[in-house]
Design an enzyme around this catalytic site. Structure first.
Site, PDB file in Angstrom:
ATOM      1  N   GLY A  87      -4.408  -4.255  -3.802  1.00 41.63           N
ATOM      2  CA  GLY A  87      -5.646  -3.262  -3.788  1.00 41.63           C
ATOM      3  C   GLY A  87      -4.830  -2.048  -4.518  1.00 41.63           C
ATOM      4  O   GLY A  87      -4.162  -1.511  -3.428  1.00 41.63           O
ATOM      5  N   HIS A  88      -4.649  -1.720  -5.608  1.00 42.84           N
ATOM      6  CA  HIS A  88      -4.023  -0.469  -6.167  1.00 42.84           C
ATOM      7  C   HIS A  88      -5.061   0.411  -6.623  1.00 42.84           C
ATOM      8  O   HIS A  88      -5.966   0.203  -7.206  1.00 42.84           O
ATOM      9  CB  HIS A  88      -3.161  -0.838  -7.487  1.00 42.84           C
ATOM     10  CG  HIS A  88      -2.297  -2.030  -6.912  1.00 42.84           C
ATOM     11  ND1 HIS A  88      -1.030  -2.569  -7.772  1.00 42.84           N
ATOM     12  CD2 HIS A  88      -1.688  -2.622  -5.791  1.00 42.84           C
ATOM     13  CE1 HIS A  88      -0.402  -3.229  -7.332  1.00 42.84           C
ATOM     14  NE2 HIS A  88      -0.848  -3.459  -6.189  1.00 42.84           N
ATOM     15  N   GLN A 144       1.941  -6.185  -3.262  1.00 44.70           N
ATOM     16  CA  GLN A 144       2.429  -6.265  -1.876  1.00 44.70           C
ATOM     17  C   GLN A 144       3.693  -5.213  -1.862  1.00 44.70           C
ATOM     18  O   GLN A 144       3.825  -4.340  -2.168  1.00 44.70           O
ATOM     19  CB  GLN A 144       2.741  -7.627  -1.524  1.00 44.70           C
ATOM     20  CG  GLN A 144       1.437  -8.321  -1.382  1.00 44.70           C
ATOM     21  CD  GLN A 144       0.908  -8.986  -2.580  1.00 44.70           C
ATOM     22  OE1 GLN A 144       1.473  -9.522  -3.423  1.00 44.70           O
ATOM     23  NE2 GLN A 144      -0.378  -8.865  -2.912  1.00 44.70           N
ATOM     24  N   LYS A 155       1.907   2.116  -4.779  1.00 44.86           N
ATOM     25  CA  LYS A 155       2.449   1.694  -6.558  1.00 44.86           C
ATOM     26  C   LYS A 155       1.458   1.967  -7.707  1.00 44.86           C
ATOM     27  O   LYS A 155       1.991   2.423  -8.616  1.00 44.86           O
ATOM     28  CB  LYS A 155       2.390   0.219  -6.087  1.00 44.86           C
ATOM     29  CG  LYS A 155       3.461  -0.214  -5.224  1.00 44.86           C
ATOM     30  CD  LYS A 155       3.682  -1.739  -5.040  1.00 44.86           C
ATOM     31  CE  LYS A 155       2.482  -2.473  -4.426  1.00 44.86           C
ATOM     32  NZ  LYS A 155       2.158  -1.981  -3.115  1.00 44.86           N
ATOM     33  N   ASP A 163       0.869  -1.270  -0.034  1.00 47.43           N
ATOM     34  CA  ASP A 163      -0.108   0.098  -0.025  1.00 47.43           C
ATOM     35  C   ASP A 163       0.759   1.439  -0.050  1.00 47.43           C
ATOM     36  O   ASP A 163       0.457   2.061   0.481  1.00 47.43           O
ATOM     37  CB  ASP A 163      -1.126  -0.137   1.346  1.00 47.43           C
ATOM     38  CG  ASP A 163      -1.646  -1.185   1.166  1.00 47.43           C
ATOM     39  OD1 ASP A 163      -1.999  -1.649  -0.059  1.00 47.43           O
ATOM     40  OD2 ASP A 163      -2.243  -1.672   2.403  1.00 47.43           O
TER      41      ASP A 163
HETATM   42  P1  GDP Z   1      -0.782   0.405  -3.522  1.00 43.83           P
HETATM   43  O1  GDP Z   1      -1.384  -1.162  -3.159  1.00 43.83           O
HETATM   44  O2  GDP Z   1       0.645   0.345  -3.404  1.00 43.83           O
HETATM   45  O3  GDP Z   1      -1.169   0.704  -4.869  1.00 43.83           O
HETATM   46  O4  GDP Z   1      -1.440   1.511  -2.580  1.00 43.83           O
HETATM   47  P2  GDP Z   1      -3.058   1.557  -2.191  1.00 43.83           P
HETATM   48  O5  GDP Z   1      -3.743   2.059  -3.401  1.00 43.83           O
HETATM   49  O6  GDP Z   1      -3.283   0.494  -1.511  1.00 43.83           O
HETATM   50  O7  GDP Z   1      -2.952   2.627  -0.921  1.00 43.83           O
HETATM   51  C1  GDP Z   1      -2.380   3.939  -1.355  1.00 43.83           C
HETATM   52  C2  GDP Z   1      -3.449   4.902  -0.877  1.00 43.83           C
HETATM   53  O8  GDP Z   1      -2.685   6.176  -0.849  1.00 43.83           O
HETATM   54  C3  GDP Z   1      -4.480   5.044  -1.785  1.00 43.83           C
HETATM   55  O9  GDP Z   1      -5.663   5.500  -1.321  1.00 43.83           O
HETATM   56  C4  GDP Z   1      -3.987   5.979  -2.815  1.00 43.83           C
HETATM   57  O10 GDP Z   1      -4.931   6.777  -3.585  1.00 43.83           O
HETATM   58  C5  GDP Z   1      -3.170   7.141  -1.804  1.00 43.83           C
HETATM   59  N1  GDP Z   1      -2.132   7.833  -2.459  1.00 43.83           N
HETATM   60  C6  GDP Z   1      -1.254   7.496  -3.269  1.00 43.83           C
HETATM   61  N2  GDP Z   1      -0.404   8.462  -3.175  1.00 43.83           N
HETATM   62  C7  GDP Z   1      -0.548   9.405  -2.169  1.00 43.83           C
HETATM   63  C8  GDP Z   1       0.008  10.629  -1.806  1.00 43.83           C
HETATM   64  O11 GDP Z   1       1.096  10.972  -2.200  1.00 43.83           O
HETATM   65  N3  GDP Z   1      -0.703  11.570  -0.910  1.00 43.83           N
HETATM   66  C9  GDP Z   1      -1.942  11.011  -0.454  1.00 43.83           C
HETATM   67  N4  GDP Z   1      -2.497  11.471   0.485  1.00 43.83           N
HETATM   68  N5  GDP Z   1      -2.521   9.663  -0.776  1.00 43.83           N
HETATM   69  C10 GDP Z   1      -1.621   9.196  -1.716  1.00 43.83           C
HETATM   70  P1  IMO Z   2      -0.967  -4.086  -2.139  1.00 37.80           P
HETATM   71  O1  IMO Z   2      -0.428  -4.807  -3.563  1.00 37.80           O
HETATM   72  C1  IMO Z   2      -1.140  -4.682   1.758  1.00 37.80           C
HETATM   73  C2  IMO Z   2      -0.726  -8.688   3.688  1.00 37.80           C
HETATM   74  C3  IMO Z   2      -2.139  -9.124   4.300  1.00 37.80           C
HETATM   75  C4  IMO Z   2      -1.735 -10.210   5.498  1.00 37.80           C
HETATM   76  C5  IMO Z   2      -0.227 -10.903   4.679  1.00 37.80           C
HETATM   77  C6  IMO Z   2      -0.772 -12.099   3.914  1.00 37.80           C
HETATM   78  O2  IMO Z   2      -2.422  -3.513  -2.285  1.00 37.80           O
HETATM   79  O3  IMO Z   2       0.037  -3.420  -1.734  1.00 37.80           O
HETATM   80  P2  IMO Z   2      -2.470 -12.886   1.851  1.00 37.80           P
HETATM   81  O4  IMO Z   2      -3.563 -12.536   1.646  1.00 37.80           O
HETATM   82  O5  IMO Z   2      -1.226 -12.309   0.973  1.00 37.80           O
HETATM   83  O6  IMO Z   2      -2.089 -14.329   2.400  1.00 37.80           O
HETATM   84  O7  IMO Z   2      -2.032 -11.933   3.370  1.00 37.80           O
HETATM   85  O8  IMO Z   2      -0.062  -9.844   3.657  1.00 37.80           O
HETATM   86  N1  IMO Z   2      -1.131  -8.199   2.234  1.00 37.80           N
HETATM   87  C7  IMO Z   2      -1.328  -6.923   1.846  1.00 37.80           C
HETATM   88  N2  IMO Z   2      -0.872  -5.699   2.727  1.00 37.80           N
HETATM   89  N3  IMO Z   2      -0.956  -4.475   0.702  1.00 37.80           N
HETATM   90  C8  IMO Z   2      -1.084  -5.585   0.048  1.00 37.80           C
HETATM   91  O9  IMO Z   2      -1.275  -5.603  -1.253  1.00 37.80           O
HETATM   92  C9  IMO Z   2      -1.333  -7.105   0.641  1.00 37.80           C
HETATM   93  N4  IMO Z   2      -1.496  -8.036   0.189  1.00 37.80           N
HETATM   94  C10 IMO Z   2      -1.234  -8.997   1.197  1.00 37.80           C
HETATM   95  O10 IMO Z   2      -2.554  -8.282   5.251  1.00 37.80           O
HETATM   96  O11 IMO Z   2      -1.000  -9.334   6.378  1.00 37.80           O
HETATM   97 MG    MG Z   3      -2.796  -1.672  -1.702  1.00 46.22          MG
END
Ligand code: GDP
Ligand code: IMO
Ligand code: MG
Length: 429
Positions: free
Chosen positions: A40-41, A230, A16, A13
Site C-alpha cells: 500500500g503506497h 515491502q 516509498k 511502509d
Molecule cells: P510505503 O508502503 O513505503 O509507500 O509507505 P505507506 O504509504 O504504506 O506508509 C507511509 C505513510 O506515511 C503514508 O501515510 C504516507 O503518506 C506517510 N508519509 C510519508 N512520508 C512522510 C513523512 O515524512 N512524514 C509524515 N508525517 N508522513 C509521511
Molecule cells: P508496503 O509495500 C508492511 C507484511 C504483512 C505480514 C507479512 C506477510 O506497503 O511497504 P503477506 O501478505 O505478504 O503474506 O504478509 O508481511 N507486509 C507488509 N507490511 N508493508 C507492506 O508493504 C507489506 N506487505 C506485506 O503485514 O506481516
Molecule cells: Mg505501505
C-alpha cells in the site's frame, strides 16, 4: 543507462510511494519488480491522498511509463479497483501503464488458501495481508501458476479450473467452515465472478514483454527507477523468517523481477523511517509498549494502508538498518517521518543487541523478542514543528545531529529528508 532502485530498509511502509512520486519527473520509466497488492503506497499532492497497491507510484505523471514487471503478482479484482479510482482522478492508465505477460495472477483460490493457512497456524500466524501472496508465489515456484499472458490464451478457462481444483483439494483437507471467509464482503462464488469480469480490465492494458521494453529503453538512453515493495526485513531470504513475505524485496530482486543484468544497477536509494514500525507478527527488537510507542502511532497515523491494522511502533533499530544497507548496497539514504517525533524530549536508537547478555552488533539468525534486547543511545529531541521547513539549513540542529549520527554509523549519506506526507514536504541535499 542504469536502473536506479528505491526500496524499503525496514518492515515496509517507510514512505516509498511518496518518494517515488517525488522522483518521477527525473525518470522515463517507473517499474515495480516484486510483491503484489500486499503493498500500500501512499502519495499526497494537491490536498489529495492516493493509495496504490499494484500500480507503480509514477502513474500520476502522464509522460512517465509505469511497468508492472514479471516479478510482481497481480490480482485482477484489486487491479480493477485501482484502475477505477485512478480514472476518478483523471488518470488514463491505458496510456502509460504496461503489464508484463510473465507477471503471475493471484486467483480467488490463492486468497482462500492464504486464509486457511493463516487460520491453521493459530497464534503462530504470519499476520499476512490475506491477499493470497504466499500461495501465489508458491505456485510460481512450483511451476503450476498462471500468468497475465495466459489471459490471452484460448484455453485460459481450462487452466484456471484445473488450478482451482488443485487448490480446493488442499482447502477441503483442512475441513474448515469456509462460509465466514469473505473477500471485500463477498462470498467466494460472488468474488470469483467479479474476479473473472475484472480480467477484462487487465486485458485492456498494454500487455508486454517488459524485459525487452526496459532493456530497449536503457539502450535508447532512458532513465529507469525500480520501485520496491515491502521492506528488507520482510525479505523471504534475509528477513525475520518465517515472519516475512514470499518475495525477495532486496536490490538483487530487481534483476530477476525486471530482467535486468546486475551491472545495469545504478544508485540504490534506501528509505527508512526515523523510527520503526511493523504490521503483522514476528520479532521486533526495538518495539515499544509504552506512551512513546503510542505517541509514534498517533502522531504518525501508523495504521496499515492496505489492511487498516494498527502498526507496531518502536525506536530506530541500527543493527537491522546496517544489515539492510549491506544487503542492498545502498548508495543513498532517505529519511522519512522525523516530523512524527517533533514534540519528543528525546529520540532513542537501538545501537547494539544483547543476545543472552552478550553484545552483538549484527543481525543474528536466532532472532526473537525474548532472547534479544537492544541497547539504546538517547539523542536530544528538537522540539520544533519541522513540517513547514523547506530548506535543509533551517532544520533544527538536534535533528541534523541525529541524521549525522546515522550517517556516521552506516557510512552512507542521507540525501533526502522528508518532513511530511505531501510531495512538497521533501528536501534533497
Ligand atoms: P510505503 O508502503 O513505503 O509507500 O509507505 P505507506 O504509504 O504504506 O506508509 C507511509 C505513510 O506515511 C503514508 O501515510 C504516507 O503518506 C506517510 N508519509 C510519508 N512520508 C512522510 C513523512 O515524512 N512524514 C509524515 N508525517 N508522513 C509521511
Ligand atoms: P508496503 O509495500 C508492511 C507484511 C504483512 C505480514 C507479512 C506477510 O506497503 O511497504 P503477506 O501478505 O505478504 O503474506 O504478509 O508481511 N507486509 C507488509 N507490511 N508493508 C507492506 O508493504 C507489506 N506487505 C506485506 O503485514 O506481516
Ligand atoms: Mg505501505
Amino acid at each position: 543507462m542504469k536502473v536506479d532502485v528505491l526500496l524499503g530498509l525496514q518492515w515496509g511502509d517507510e514512505g516509498k510511494g511518496k518518494i517515488v512520486d517525488v522522483f518521477t519527473p527525473k525518470y522515463d520509466i517507473i517499474a515495480r519488480f516484486q510483491g503484489g497488492p500486499n503493498a500500500g503506497h501512499t502519495l499526497e499532492f494537491n490536498g489529495q491522498k492516493h493509495v496504490l497497491h499494484t500500480i507503480p507510484s509514477g502513474i500520476f505523471h502522464n509522460d512517465t511509463k509505469n511497468i508492472i514487471g514479471n516479478g510482481v503478482i497481480l490480482d485482477p479484482y484489486i487491479f480493477d479497483k485501482e484502475i477505477q479510482k485512478l480514472r476518478l482522478s483523471d488518470v488514463q492508465p491505458e496510456n502509460n501503464l504496461f503489464v508484463s505477460k510473465k507477471a503471475h495472477l493471484i486467483l480467488p483460490s490463492h486468497r482462500l488458501l492464504d486464509a486457511v493457512y493463516e487460520k491453521s497456524k493459530g497464534a503462530q500466524k504470519i499476520g499476512s495481508t490475506l491477499k493470497g501472496i504466499g500461495p501465489c508465489y508458491t505456485d510460481k515456484i512450483s511451476r503450476t501458476g498462471l500468468r497475465v499472458g495466459d489471459l490471452l490464451c484460448k484455453d485460459f478457462d481450462t487452466k484456471y479450473q484445473n488450478l482451482k481444483k488443485k487448490h480446493f483439494t488442499i482447502i477441503e483437507s483442512y475441513g474448515y467452515d469456509l462460509s465466514d471467509i469473505l473477500f471485500d464482503n463477498l462470498s467466494f462464488d460472488e468474488y470469483e465472478k467479479q474476479w473473472m469480469k475484472c480480467t477484462n480490465t487487465v486485458k485492456q492494458m498494454n500487455i508486454v514483454d517488459s524485459e525487452y521494453l526496459i532493456n530497449n529503453a536503457l539502450k535508447a538512453g532512458q532513465k529507469v527507477l525500480a520501485e520496491g515493495a515491502q521492506g528488507t526485513m520482510l525479505d523471504v531470504e534475509f528477513g525475520s523468517y518465517p515472519f516475512v513475505t514470499s518475495s525477495n524485496t532486496i536490490a538483487s530482486s530487481v534483476c530477476s523481477g525486471l530482467g535486468i543484468a546486475p551491472q545495469k544497477i545504478g544508485k540504490v536509494y534506501g528509505v527508512f523511517k526515523a523510527y520503526c514500525t511493523r504490521v503483522g507478527s514476528g520479532p521486533f527488537p526495538t518495539e515499544l509498549f509504552d506512551a512513546d510507542g503510542q505517541a509514534l502511532r498517533d502522531n504518525g497515523h501508523e495504521y496499515g494502508s492496505t489492511t487498516g491494522r494498527p502498526r507496531r511502533c518502536g525506536w530506530l533499530d541500527l543493527p537491522a538498518l546496517k544489515y539492510a544497507i549491506m544487503l542492498n548496497g545502498v548508495t543513498d539514504l532517505v529519511i522519512t517521518k522525523a516530523d512524527v517525533m517533533d514534540d519528543f524530549d528525546y529520540v532513542k536508537v537501538g545501537e547494539k543487541y544483547l543476545l543472552e547478555n552478550k553484545e552483538l552488533d549484527f543481525f543474528p539468525f536466532e532472532i526473537n523478542d525474548e532472547n534479544l534486547k537492544p541497547e539504546y543511545i538517547s539523542h536530544q529531541g528538537w522540539k520544533k514543528d519541522i513540517t513547514k521547513i523547506d530548506q535543509i539549513a533551517d532544520l533544527p540542529k538536534e535533528l541534523m545531529e541525529y541524521i549525522a549520527y546515522v550517517e556516521k554509523e552506516t557510512e552512507v549519506p542521507v540525501s533526502i529528508i522528508s518532513v511530511g506526507p505531501d510531495r512538497k514536504q521533501t528536501m534533497i541535499r
